[in-house]
Design an enzyme around this catalytic site. Structure first.
Site, mmCIF file in Angstrom:
data_model
loop_
_atom_site.group_PDB
_atom_site.id
_atom_site.type_symbol
_atom_site.label_atom_id
_atom_site.label_comp_id
_atom_site.label_asym_id
_atom_site.label_seq_id
_atom_site.Cartn_x
_atom_site.Cartn_y
_atom_site.Cartn_z
ATOM 1 N N ASN A 182 -38.229 48.172 -65.840
ATOM 2 C CA ASN A 182 -38.065 49.627 -65.926
ATOM 3 C C ASN A 182 -37.260 50.039 -64.703
ATOM 4 O O ASN A 182 -37.788 50.123 -63.597
ATOM 5 C CB ASN A 182 -39.453 50.294 -65.928
ATOM 6 N N ARG B 51 -36.784 49.032 -70.510
ATOM 7 C CA ARG B 51 -37.062 50.408 -70.922
ATOM 8 C C ARG B 51 -35.753 51.200 -70.787
ATOM 9 O O ARG B 51 -35.105 51.175 -69.732
ATOM 10 C CB ARG B 51 -38.116 51.023 -70.008
ATOM 11 N N GLU C 24 -47.223 50.975 -71.760
ATOM 12 C CA GLU C 24 -45.847 50.945 -72.258
ATOM 13 C C GLU C 24 -45.233 49.558 -72.071
ATOM 14 O O GLU C 24 -44.454 49.101 -72.905
ATOM 15 C CB GLU C 24 -45.013 52.003 -71.510
ATOM 16 N N HIS D 234 -41.496 59.742 -73.879
ATOM 17 C CA HIS D 234 -42.804 59.067 -73.834
ATOM 18 C C HIS D 234 -43.120 58.385 -75.164
ATOM 19 O O HIS D 234 -44.279 58.127 -75.477
ATOM 20 C CB HIS D 234 -43.964 60.052 -73.524
ATOM 21 N N ASN E 182 -57.839 59.953 -65.983
ATOM 22 C CA ASN E 182 -58.702 60.041 -64.799
ATOM 23 C C ASN E 182 -59.440 61.350 -64.605
ATOM 24 O O ASN E 182 -60.326 61.426 -63.751
ATOM 25 C CB ASN E 182 -57.869 59.781 -63.534
ATOM 26 N N ARG F 270 -42.336 70.500 -63.360
ATOM 27 C CA ARG F 270 -41.466 71.097 -64.385
ATOM 28 C C ARG F 270 -42.163 72.266 -65.060
ATOM 29 O O ARG F 270 -43.370 72.199 -65.334
ATOM 30 C CB ARG F 270 -41.080 70.066 -65.446
HETATM 31 P P1 AMP Z 1 -48.792 59.639 -63.806
HETATM 32 O O1 AMP Z 1 -47.476 60.362 -63.813
HETATM 33 O O2 AMP Z 1 -49.159 59.106 -65.144
HETATM 34 O O3 AMP Z 1 -48.875 58.618 -62.702
HETATM 35 O O4 AMP Z 1 -49.917 60.747 -63.464
HETATM 36 C C1 AMP Z 1 -49.917 61.495 -62.286
HETATM 37 C C2 AMP Z 1 -51.063 62.502 -62.336
HETATM 38 O O5 AMP Z 1 -52.274 61.814 -62.631
HETATM 39 C C3 AMP Z 1 -51.273 63.230 -61.017
HETATM 40 O O6 AMP Z 1 -51.444 64.612 -61.255
HETATM 41 C C4 AMP Z 1 -52.543 62.638 -60.465
HETATM 42 O O7 AMP Z 1 -53.346 63.583 -59.830
HETATM 43 C C5 AMP Z 1 -53.276 62.101 -61.666
HETATM 44 N N1 AMP Z 1 -53.951 60.861 -61.307
HETATM 45 C C6 AMP Z 1 -53.404 59.638 -61.204
HETATM 46 N N2 AMP Z 1 -54.327 58.724 -60.809
HETATM 47 C C7 AMP Z 1 -55.483 59.399 -60.628
HETATM 48 C C8 AMP Z 1 -56.790 59.039 -60.214
HETATM 49 N N3 AMP Z 1 -57.104 57.783 -59.906
HETATM 50 N N4 AMP Z 1 -57.714 60.025 -60.156
HETATM 51 C C9 AMP Z 1 -57.419 61.283 -60.482
HETATM 52 N N5 AMP Z 1 -56.199 61.680 -60.880
HETATM 53 C C10 AMP Z 1 -55.240 60.767 -60.951
#
Ligand code: AMP
Length: 397
Positions: A8, A91, A384, A180, A335, A241
């Site tokens: 990626n 990707r 993914e 996505h 999460n 965004r």
């Molecule tokens: P992503 O773009 O999929 O990495 O997601 C990012 C978002 O997921 C952010 O707003 C983070 O606060 C939340 N996030 C990622 N890992 C955790 C975690 N271990 N606990 C709580 N929130 C998380």
């Protein structure tokens, strides 16, 4: 032994995973970052500590060279030499209307990806640089392109057209493409498997809630609508965004703030969303903490985010004339139990019931609705890379 290297590639970074296709286990994964700046490679062999290699990476060729070096290193490598890699899966963000599935890469495919660069000027050129670098350093190894947009090519015209003069679609391809797609496909297939059904038997709304976020209506295995559009700016409120808004706001604000269009787009892409609304952070962990501390901005951003997701699920229930399942995935979806619960609390009218005990889970596949919920709600960690590796193997044989 069949092994697929998944790549990626971004403009200054390159993420990779080496997957054994017999067990589908990740043998090693890593990230080459700060390419063209200075260079750092973080390489993690399965079950072992991460190795950090600080070495200059003036370009992506050097990054790929270092990745190969790490994978074959006698100490922390996982393969003897590159001949053990059956194929490479890349990707690619935008496949336009040209690609409705993954393809084996040849010169014609590269040309077609180049032609889609207009639609994803930040991503497609970087993806292509990664493809070229791998071709140079692994000549003879088959390569496959897996597109973020491909899964959504089943959307009907009524869902993908914007209500602007039709000639702009005909002349410039202005339409909803959605992103996505690999994640939505993986998660919707997992939902079907967990329900003991075939994808063609159910209607699912997948909520991919990360820093970038999108919702997808998957009707009997096919994407029929999704919240991102021509670009990933449309739809949900995201980390930075704006998502949906009145397009007239652009000219109004540009006049008031004396901004040109580039500055305006920077506001919408990088200064808006959860960050803009809260004035605190784009990261939902900070929003959660801020709410506990009673910060008004944190609550404001949380409430607007949750409300927007719920509205989309409601709209997609109408689009599919009902839904059988809802799935949450990506950083936030996997999460944050409070966000999942708040979103679902808007959907009680359609018989959605969350079980607090089941919902107290993170990062693992789980049914989080009650047994009497009319709609099954799941947490499904997205994968993914595995999807890219499976597509690659399927095409390479
Ligand atoms: P992503 O773009 O999929 O990495 O997601 C990012 C978002 O997921 C952010 O707003 C983070 O606060 C939340 N996030 C990622 N890992 C955790 C975690 N271990 N606990 C709580 N929130 C998380």
């Amino acid at each position: 032994m069949k092994k697929v290297l998944v790549i990626n590639c971004g403009s200054s970074s390159l993420k990779y995973q080496l997957i054994d296709m017999e067990t589908e286990a990740v043998e090693a994964k890593g990230l080459a970052e700060r390419i063209g700046i200075d260079g750092r490679l973080k390489h993690t062999p399965a079950g072992k500590d991460t190795v950090v290699i600080e070495e200059a990476m003036p370009d992506h060729n050097k990054a790929v060279e270092l990745v190969i070096g790490a994978l074959t290193n006698p100490e922390y490598g996982v393969i003897k030499d590159m001949s053990e890699i059956t194929a490479v899966g890349h990707r690619v963000v935008h496949g336009g209307e040209k690609f409705n599935s993954s393809v084996l890469i040849n010169e014609d495919v590269i040309k077609a990806i180049e032609e889609c660069s207009d639609l994803a000027p930040l991503h497609n050129p970087a993806n292509l640089i990664g493809i070229r670098a791998c071709q140079k350093l692994m000549p003879g190894t088959p390569m496959v392109a897996v597109f973020d947009t491909a899964f959504h090519q089943t959307m009907p015209e009524k869902a993908f057209l914007y209500a602007i003069p039709y000639k702009y679609y005909e002349q410039y391809g202005v339409r909803r493409y959605g992103f996505h797609g690999t994640s939505h496909r993986y998660v919707s297939e997992r939902v079907a498997a967990l329900m003991g059904k075939k994808p063609e038997e159910i209607r699912t709304v997948v909520c991919h809630l990360g820093n970038g976020a999108s919702v997808c209506a998957v009707d009997h295995g096919k994407s029929v609508d999704t919240s991102m559009g021509l670009t990933p700016l449309e739809g949900l409120i995201m980390g930075t965004r704006s998502g949906d808004m009145d397009p007239a706001i652009l000219s109004y604000l540009m006049g008031k703030e004396h901004m040109n269009i580039d500055q305006m787009m920077d506001v919408l892409n990088k200064q808006s969303g959860v960050l803009g609304l809260s004035g605190i952070s784009s990261d939902f962990r900070d929003i959660e903490a801020g709410q506990k501390e009673g910060k008004a901005g944190a609550k404001r951003a949380n409430d607007a985010f949750v409300y927007r997701v719920a509205k989309f699920i409601g709209a997609y229930a109408a689009a599919m004339n009902g839904i059988d399942a809802i799935a949450f995935t990506a950083g936030l979806g996997e999460n944050n139990a409070a966000v999942r619960k708040e979103i679902c609390s808007y959907l009680e009218f359609m018989g959605v019931k969350i079980c607090d005990k089941r919902n107290a889970v993170r990062g693992t596949e789980a049914l989080i609705s009650t047994d009497d919920s009319k709609v099954s709600v799941f947490l499904i960690p997205t994968n993914e890379e595995l999807m890219i590796a499976r597509d690659t193997m399927e095409l390479v044989g």
